[in-house]
Write an enzyme that holds these catalytic residues in place. Structure first.
Site: not given
Length: 395
Positions: A127, A185, A200
């Site tokens: 998380v 990314e 999360k």
């Protein structure tokens, strides 16, 4: 002496190896025994690694070695991480992971298997990366009923929103910079569309409620539609925009969770959480607000959280630590249309704000008009807005 195996030798896996080797004496004192890496599983070759003998491409080497008591899964994704984790737990091996996707999707089953086999499935790093949050939620907050969870849970989106606020840049411009710097990314969808934060908050709300909160049932919005005008209007409100994962836990057992951009006042603790940093705020019925802040990702911060779980598992090598939630369907999830917020609205219709009772006008920026509504249930607000403008909820 405890023997461990690392599944995946990428950014986090190599960080775990570095910490276990480089800080071995301190780790031994805390774990009560030495922890050695016996295997590293990866399909790639690492010809320059000083300990070639540790590498294997066959998971069965690890599964069938009774000396290995801790399996560290840092592969990412669901497959084959799920199969490997399940097999290891059934074999009586502790499994440590940083894999939020796997925990959010399959954590219910894997924790139950761990409990049945008197081992542990631990996922502190899933998380908050280097921010301790799972263990404090389970242990330090144990005397409280957690009523609310709010978090800036994704460093990529927080970096983008910080740059847009401080430099007046466009979303696309900042995203390209974040990719160049390695904060985003090549395919940034999981971050900028809110999927990462969604998994999360699903994990946190599941732990806090004791019920499996399926991330697929969490309304999720990203930051891709946030414009410079939105940022400027927020500034007029002495506020900033942050991507927030939130959960509310009600007295009747109901749970509401959401991921969405929110207007955050500069007086709020989250307003000063900038760049790639994350923050998580828990509200307990007795302790009140408790906030955790730090780097939510990165090689060594994430690896340090993984190694903390490794130490915990070795200290409780044949004892399952209570950490689970139960699948009770989705009937306990609150309908998003029933939840109330104040809303910031941006529109090309100068008269739209007059249709909302007690709306606060923010004037005009770049040919668009902004206003803030009074608190309204979302269903009622959306019906009245009728797609005549875009909106951001107010924290």
């Amino acid at each position: 002496m405890a023997k461990a195996a690392i599944l995946g030798y990428g950014v986090v896996g190599s960080g775990v190896y570095e910490i276990l080797c480089g800080n071995s004496e301190n780790i031994e004192k805390k774990a009560g025994q030495r922890i050695d890496v016996k295997y590293i599983l990866d399909l790639r070759d690492f010809p320059d690694h000083p300990h070639q003998e540790l590498f294997t491409k066959d998971f069965n080497d690890i599964l069938n070695d009774d000396e290995v008591s801790v399996v560290i899964e840092v592969m990412g994704g669901v497959n084959p991480a799920y199969d490997f984790s399940k097999a290891a737990l059934l074999k009586g091996k502790n499994v440590i992971t940083s894999n939020k996707e796997l925990v959010a999707a399959c954590g219910t089953e894997l924790m139950a298997i761990a409990k049945e086999n008197s081992v542990n499935y631990l996922f502190e790093a899933s998380v908050g990366g280097g921010i301790p949050i799972i263990r404090p939620l389970n242990q330090c907050m144990a005397a409280n009923r957690v009523e609310e969870i709010y978090g800036i849970l994704n460093g990529t989106t927080n970096y983008i929103m910080t740059k847009m606020a401080k430099e007046g840049a466009d979303f696309d411009e900042v995203l390209k910079e974040a990719q160049r710097l390695g904060y985003a990314e090549r395919n940034p969808e999981a971050d900028v569309c809110g999927h990462d934060a969604c998994r999360k908050i699903a994990i946190l709300s599941s732990l806090a409620s004791g019920k499996f909160v399926d991330y697929k049932n969490i309304p999720t919005e990203g930051i891709t539609e946030i414009t410079r005008a939105d940022v400027k209007f927020a500034s007029k409100l002495s506020s900033v925009i942050k991507l927030i994962g939130s959960a509310r836990l009600f007295d009747d057992g109901k749970v509401f969770a959401r991921v969405a951009p929110m207007i955050v006042p500069e007086s709020h603790q989250f307003a000063s959480v900038n760049g790639v940093f994350n923050a998580i705020l828990l509200h307990g019925d007795y302790v009140g607000d408790v906030m955790f802040y730090g780097r939510g990702a990165g090689k060594l911060p994430t690896a340090s959280a993984v190694v903390a779980d490794v130490i915990d598992a070795v200290k409780h090598i044949r004892t399952n630590k209570w950490q689970e939630w139960i699948d009770k369907g989705s009937e306990f999830m609150v309908d998003a249309s029933k939840v109330a917020y104040r809303y910031f609205v941006r529109t090309k219709d100068a008269s739209l704000g007059k249709e909302f009772a007690n709306a606060q006008s923010l004037g005009e920026i770049d040919g668009e008009y902004g206003f803030v509504t009074e608190e309204m249930q979302e269903g009622e607000f959306l019906q009245q807005l009728s797609q005549r403008g875009t909106f951001i909820r107010m924290l």
